[in-house]
Design a protein around this motif. Structure first.
Motif, mmCIF file in Angstrom:
data_model
loop_
_atom_site.group_PDB
_atom_site.id
_atom_site.type_symbol
_atom_site.label_atom_id
_atom_site.label_comp_id
_atom_site.label_asym_id
_atom_site.label_seq_id
_atom_site.Cartn_x
_atom_site.Cartn_y
_atom_site.Cartn_z
ATOM 1 N N GLN A 124 0.841 -1.199 0.000
ATOM 2 C CA GLN A 124 0.000 0.000 0.000
ATOM 3 C C GLN A 124 0.872 1.243 0.000
ATOM 4 O OE1 GLN A 124 -3.678 0.168 1.276
ATOM 5 N NE2 GLN A 124 -3.869 -1.960 0.665
ATOM 6 N N GLY A 125 0.230 2.383 -0.208
ATOM 7 C CA GLY A 125 0.920 3.657 -0.069
ATOM 8 C C GLY A 125 1.013 4.050 1.391
ATOM 9 N N PHE A 175 6.691 5.043 9.484
ATOM 10 C CA PHE A 175 7.744 5.952 9.055
ATOM 11 C C PHE A 175 7.593 7.304 9.732
ATOM 12 C CE2 PHE A 175 9.734 3.493 5.760
ATOM 13 C CZ PHE A 175 8.733 2.667 5.291
ATOM 14 N N LEU A 203 9.218 15.795 1.997
ATOM 15 C CA LEU A 203 9.466 15.036 3.214
ATOM 16 C C LEU A 203 10.782 14.276 3.163
ATOM 17 C CD1 LEU A 203 5.858 13.634 3.272
ATOM 18 C CD2 LEU A 203 6.791 15.134 5.041
ATOM 19 N N PHE A 261 12.313 11.063 5.076
ATOM 20 C CA PHE A 261 11.827 9.938 5.862
ATOM 21 C C PHE A 261 12.963 9.195 6.557
ATOM 22 C CE2 PHE A 261 7.372 9.410 4.706
ATOM 23 C CZ PHE A 261 7.253 10.132 3.539
ATOM 24 N N GLY A 262 12.604 8.536 7.670
ATOM 25 C CA GLY A 262 13.493 7.555 8.261
ATOM 26 C C GLY A 262 13.370 6.241 7.518
ATOM 27 N N LYS A 263 14.128 5.244 7.966
ATOM 28 C CA LYS A 263 14.139 3.962 7.273
ATOM 29 C C LYS A 263 12.957 3.079 7.638
ATOM 30 C CE LYS A 263 19.052 3.695 6.284
ATOM 31 N NZ LYS A 263 20.286 2.876 6.356
ATOM 32 N N GLY A 264 12.203 3.486 8.645
ATOM 33 C CA GLY A 264 11.013 2.744 8.999
ATOM 34 C C GLY A 264 11.209 1.794 10.168
ATOM 35 N N TYR A 305 8.430 10.073 -5.038
ATOM 36 C CA TYR A 305 9.368 9.438 -4.121
ATOM 37 C C TYR A 305 9.710 8.038 -4.629
ATOM 38 C CZ TYR A 305 8.126 13.049 -0.718
ATOM 39 O OH TYR A 305 7.929 14.255 -0.077
ATOM 40 N N GLN A 362 10.922 4.346 -3.196
ATOM 41 C CA GLN A 362 11.071 3.540 -1.982
ATOM 42 C C GLN A 362 11.673 2.186 -2.353
ATOM 43 O OE1 GLN A 362 7.490 2.630 0.251
ATOM 44 N NE2 GLN A 362 8.655 2.153 2.085
ATOM 45 N N GLN A 421 13.521 0.170 2.745
ATOM 46 C CA GLN A 421 13.968 1.540 3.004
ATOM 47 C C GLN A 421 12.785 2.489 3.113
ATOM 48 O OE1 GLN A 421 17.337 2.330 3.384
ATOM 49 N NE2 GLN A 421 17.579 0.115 3.273
ATOM 50 N N GLY A 422 13.049 3.681 3.615
ATOM 51 C CA GLY A 422 12.047 4.718 3.603
ATOM 52 C C GLY A 422 12.004 5.402 2.248
ATOM 53 N N PRO A 423 10.911 6.059 1.932
ATOM 54 C CA PRO A 423 10.830 6.781 0.656
ATOM 55 C C PRO A 423 11.872 7.892 0.577
ATOM 56 C CG PRO A 423 8.656 6.521 1.654
ATOM 57 C CD PRO A 423 9.650 6.129 2.690
ATOM 58 N N PHE A 427 12.896 11.397 -1.623
ATOM 59 C CA PHE A 427 12.326 12.442 -2.466
ATOM 60 C C PHE A 427 13.080 12.538 -3.788
ATOM 61 C CE2 PHE A 427 10.247 16.262 -3.588
ATOM 62 C CZ PHE A 427 11.184 17.216 -3.947
ATOM 63 N N LEU A 467 9.453 0.771 -5.332
ATOM 64 C CA LEU A 467 8.087 1.277 -5.332
ATOM 65 C C LEU A 467 8.169 2.789 -5.528
ATOM 66 C CD1 LEU A 467 5.031 0.647 -4.790
ATOM 67 C CD2 LEU A 467 5.496 1.246 -2.395
ATOM 68 N N LEU A 491 6.297 6.252 -5.429
ATOM 69 C CA LEU A 491 5.134 6.855 -4.793
ATOM 70 C C LEU A 491 4.940 8.278 -5.275
ATOM 71 C CD1 LEU A 491 5.892 5.608 -1.185
ATOM 72 C CD2 LEU A 491 3.949 4.870 -2.574
ATOM 73 N N GLN A 535 -1.080 4.727 -4.072
ATOM 74 C CA GLN A 535 -0.731 3.352 -3.707
ATOM 75 C C GLN A 535 0.632 2.940 -4.246
ATOM 76 O OE1 GLN A 535 -2.841 2.709 -1.405
ATOM 77 N NE2 GLN A 535 -4.128 1.082 -2.206
#
Lengths: 112, 112
Positions: A42-43, A90, A100, A102-105, B35, B37, B41-43, B45, B88, B90, B105
Protein backbone atom coordinates in the motif's frame (compact mmCIF):
# COMPACT_ATOMS: atom_id res chain seq x y z
CA UNK A 1 20.13 19.34 5.53
CA UNK A 2 17.68 17.24 7.44
CA UNK A 3 17.82 13.63 8.58
CA UNK A 4 15.64 11.20 10.50
CA UNK A 5 16.77 8.26 12.57
CA UNK A 6 14.36 5.54 13.56
CA UNK A 7 16.18 3.66 16.25
CA UNK A 8 14.45 0.31 15.88
CA UNK A 9 14.05 -1.53 12.60
CA UNK A 10 11.60 -3.97 14.14
CA UNK A 11 9.47 -3.92 17.29
CA UNK A 12 7.68 -7.12 18.32
CA UNK A 13 4.86 -6.72 20.84
CA UNK A 14 1.94 -8.74 22.16
CA UNK A 15 -1.63 -7.68 21.48
CA UNK A 16 -3.07 -5.21 24.04
CA UNK A 17 0.42 -4.24 25.22
CA UNK A 18 1.67 -0.63 24.99
CA UNK A 19 4.23 0.31 22.34
CA UNK A 20 6.64 3.16 21.64
CA UNK A 21 8.35 3.67 18.28
CA UNK A 22 11.32 5.98 18.52
CA UNK A 23 12.27 8.77 16.15
CA UNK A 24 15.04 11.36 16.32
CA UNK A 25 15.65 14.08 13.79
CA UNK A 26 18.33 16.53 12.81
CA UNK A 27 17.72 19.88 11.18
CA UNK A 28 19.26 23.34 11.10
CA UNK A 29 15.84 24.97 10.70
CA UNK A 30 12.42 24.62 12.27
CA UNK A 31 10.64 21.55 11.05
CA UNK A 32 7.27 19.96 10.84
CA UNK A 33 7.11 16.34 12.01
CA UNK A 34 4.99 13.46 10.77
CA UNK A 35 4.29 9.78 11.33
CA UNK A 36 3.00 7.69 8.43
CA UNK A 37 1.87 4.06 8.35
CA UNK A 38 2.30 1.69 5.43
CA UNK A 39 0.40 -1.58 5.19
CA UNK A 40 1.74 -4.30 2.85
CA UNK A 41 1.60 -3.35 -0.82
CA UNK A 42 0.00 0.00 0.00
CA UNK A 43 0.92 3.66 -0.07
CA UNK A 44 1.48 5.82 2.99
CA UNK A 45 -1.28 6.99 5.32
CA UNK A 46 -0.79 9.93 7.67
CA UNK A 47 -1.16 9.00 11.34
CA UNK A 48 -0.44 12.38 12.88
CA UNK A 49 1.58 15.57 12.49
CA UNK A 50 3.20 18.25 14.61
CA UNK A 51 3.25 21.75 13.19
CA UNK A 52 3.32 23.98 16.29
CA UNK A 53 1.62 24.45 19.64
CA UNK A 54 0.98 21.60 22.05
CA UNK A 55 3.84 19.11 22.03
CA UNK A 56 1.48 16.16 22.52
CA UNK A 57 -0.22 15.29 19.27
CA UNK A 58 -3.09 12.84 18.91
CA UNK A 59 -3.67 10.97 15.68
CA UNK A 60 -5.84 8.31 14.14
CA UNK A 61 -6.29 4.75 15.42
CA UNK A 62 -5.41 5.71 19.01
CA UNK A 63 -1.83 6.77 18.28
CA UNK A 64 -0.17 9.81 19.82
CA UNK A 65 3.29 11.37 19.66
CA UNK A 66 5.25 13.84 21.74
CA UNK A 67 7.55 16.47 20.27
CA UNK A 68 10.64 17.09 22.39
CA UNK A 69 12.69 19.94 20.97
CA UNK A 70 15.60 19.64 23.41
CA UNK A 71 16.04 15.96 22.60
CA UNK A 72 15.08 16.41 18.92
CA UNK A 73 12.69 13.48 19.25
CA UNK A 74 9.17 12.66 18.12
CA UNK A 75 8.33 9.25 19.53
CA UNK A 76 5.09 7.49 18.60
CA UNK A 77 3.03 5.71 21.26
CA UNK A 78 -0.09 3.61 21.62
CA UNK A 79 -1.35 2.37 25.00
CA UNK A 80 -2.83 -0.88 23.67
CA UNK A 81 -2.06 -2.35 20.24
CA UNK A 82 -4.18 -4.60 18.06
CA UNK A 83 -3.23 -7.24 15.53
CA UNK A 84 -4.38 -4.85 12.83
CA UNK A 85 -1.65 -2.36 13.84
CA UNK A 86 0.96 -4.66 12.29
CA UNK A 87 2.56 -2.48 9.62
CA UNK A 88 5.61 -0.38 8.76
CA UNK A 89 5.77 3.02 10.45
CA UNK A 90 7.74 5.95 9.06
CA UNK A 91 8.78 9.13 10.80
CA UNK A 92 9.33 12.14 8.53
CA UNK A 93 10.36 15.78 8.71
CA UNK A 94 9.63 18.72 6.46
CA UNK A 95 10.77 22.32 6.45
CA UNK A 96 7.94 23.34 4.17
CA UNK A 97 6.37 22.92 0.75
CA UNK A 98 5.38 19.36 1.74
CA UNK A 99 8.67 17.75 0.71
CA UNK A 100 9.47 15.04 3.21
CA UNK A 101 12.61 13.40 4.52
CA UNK A 102 11.83 9.94 5.86
CA UNK A 103 13.49 7.55 8.26
CA UNK A 104 14.14 3.96 7.27
CA UNK A 105 11.01 2.74 9.00
CA UNK A 106 10.09 0.55 11.96
CA UNK A 107 8.20 -2.67 11.43
CA UNK A 108 5.64 -3.16 14.21
CA UNK A 109 4.83 -6.85 14.66
CA UNK A 110 1.82 -7.52 16.89
CA UNK A 111 1.24 -11.11 17.92
CA UNK A 112 -1.65 -12.67 19.86
CA UNK B 1 -13.03 11.80 -4.13
CA UNK B 2 -10.72 9.18 -5.64
CA UNK B 3 -7.65 10.45 -3.83
CA UNK B 4 -4.25 10.14 -5.48
CA UNK B 5 -4.23 7.57 -8.26
CA UNK B 6 -1.17 6.05 -9.89
CA UNK B 7 -0.76 3.87 -12.96
CA UNK B 8 0.25 1.24 -13.66
CA UNK B 9 0.32 -0.63 -10.34
CA UNK B 10 3.08 -2.99 -11.45
CA UNK B 11 5.42 -3.25 -14.40
CA UNK B 12 8.53 -5.10 -15.43
CA UNK B 13 11.20 -3.56 -17.64
CA UNK B 14 14.56 -4.63 -18.99
CA UNK B 15 17.84 -2.87 -18.23
CA UNK B 16 18.45 0.04 -20.58
CA UNK B 17 14.79 0.61 -21.35
CA UNK B 18 12.77 3.70 -20.54
CA UNK B 19 9.64 3.88 -18.37
CA UNK B 20 6.86 6.39 -17.72
CA UNK B 21 4.78 6.38 -14.56
CA UNK B 22 1.63 8.44 -14.14
CA UNK B 23 -0.08 10.20 -11.26
CA UNK B 24 -3.38 12.00 -10.85
CA UNK B 25 -3.48 14.19 -7.73
CA UNK B 26 -6.25 14.43 -5.20
CA UNK B 27 -9.02 16.78 -6.28
CA UNK B 28 -8.13 20.39 -5.49
CA UNK B 29 -4.39 19.75 -5.17
CA UNK B 30 -1.91 21.59 -7.38
CA UNK B 31 1.45 20.18 -6.29
CA UNK B 32 2.83 16.72 -7.06
CA UNK B 33 5.91 15.10 -5.52
CA UNK B 34 7.55 11.81 -6.45
CA UNK B 35 9.37 9.44 -4.12
CA UNK B 36 11.37 6.25 -4.63
CA UNK B 37 11.07 3.54 -1.98
CA UNK B 38 13.61 0.75 -2.32
CA UNK B 39 12.90 -2.54 -0.59
CA UNK B 40 13.34 -2.20 3.18
CA UNK B 41 13.97 1.54 3.00
CA UNK B 42 12.05 4.72 3.60
CA UNK B 43 10.83 6.78 0.66
CA UNK B 44 13.37 9.16 -0.89
CA UNK B 45 12.33 12.44 -2.47
CA UNK B 46 12.91 12.63 -6.23
CA UNK B 47 11.34 15.95 -7.24
CA UNK B 48 8.31 18.18 -6.88
CA UNK B 49 6.21 19.90 -9.55
CA UNK B 50 4.09 23.00 -9.21
CA UNK B 51 2.66 25.17 -11.98
CA UNK B 52 4.11 22.75 -14.53
CA UNK B 53 7.68 23.38 -13.38
CA UNK B 54 10.13 21.38 -11.32
CA UNK B 55 10.44 23.30 -8.07
CA UNK B 56 12.64 21.10 -5.93
CA UNK B 57 14.83 18.11 -6.67
CA UNK B 58 16.38 15.43 -4.51
CA UNK B 59 19.68 13.64 -5.09
CA UNK B 60 18.72 11.73 -8.23
CA UNK B 61 20.51 11.65 -11.59
CA UNK B 62 19.23 13.33 -14.74
CA UNK B 63 17.92 9.96 -15.94
CA UNK B 64 14.95 10.81 -13.74
CA UNK B 65 12.75 13.49 -15.27
CA UNK B 66 9.18 14.55 -14.96
CA UNK B 67 6.36 16.63 -16.24
CA UNK B 68 3.24 18.24 -14.90
CA UNK B 69 0.24 18.93 -17.09
CA UNK B 70 -2.25 21.83 -16.92
CA UNK B 71 -4.74 19.57 -15.11
CA UNK B 72 -2.03 19.04 -12.40
CA UNK B 73 -1.46 15.38 -13.26
CA UNK B 74 2.15 14.31 -13.54
CA UNK B 75 4.51 11.83 -15.14
CA UNK B 76 7.79 10.41 -13.95
CA UNK B 77 10.19 9.25 -16.65
CA UNK B 78 13.26 7.13 -16.07
CA UNK B 79 15.72 6.53 -18.91
CA UNK B 80 18.43 3.89 -19.27
CA UNK B 81 16.99 1.75 -16.50
CA UNK B 82 19.37 0.07 -14.06
CA UNK B 83 18.68 -2.92 -11.83
CA UNK B 84 18.97 -0.52 -8.89
CA UNK B 85 15.96 1.43 -10.14
CA UNK B 86 13.73 -1.43 -9.02
CA UNK B 87 11.52 0.08 -6.31
CA UNK B 88 8.09 1.28 -5.33
CA UNK B 89 7.50 4.73 -6.81
CA UNK B 90 5.13 6.85 -4.79
CA UNK B 91 3.32 9.96 -5.89
CA UNK B 92 2.13 12.48 -3.32
CA UNK B 93 -0.12 15.47 -3.89
CA UNK B 94 -0.70 18.57 -1.82
CA UNK B 95 -2.01 22.09 -2.00
CA UNK B 96 0.78 24.63 -2.38
CA UNK B 97 1.62 26.09 1.03
CA UNK B 98 -0.02 23.25 2.89
CA UNK B 99 2.03 20.87 5.01
CA UNK B 100 0.16 17.63 4.43
CA UNK B 101 0.86 15.35 1.50
CA UNK B 102 -1.49 12.57 0.39
CA UNK B 103 0.09 9.47 -1.13
CA UNK B 104 -1.04 7.13 -3.86
CA UNK B 105 -0.73 3.35 -3.71
CA UNK B 106 2.46 3.42 -5.71
CA UNK B 107 3.84 1.75 -8.83
CA UNK B 108 6.04 -1.28 -8.30
CA UNK B 109 8.81 -1.21 -10.92
CA UNK B 110 10.97 -4.27 -11.43
CA UNK B 111 14.01 -4.00 -13.70
CA UNK B 112 15.41 -7.31 -14.95
Amino acid sequence: AQSVTQLDSQVPVFEEAPVELRCNYSSSVSVYLFWYVQYPNQGLQLLLKYLSGSTLVKGINGFEAEFNKSQTSFHLRKPSVHISDTAEYFCAVSSGYSTLTFGKGTMLLVSP
Amino acid sequence: DAGVTQSPTHLIKTRGQQVTLRCSPKSGHDTVSWYQQALGQGPQFIFQYYEEEERQRGNFPDRFSGHQFPNYSSELNVNALLLGDSALYLCASSLRGDTEAFFGQGTRLTVV
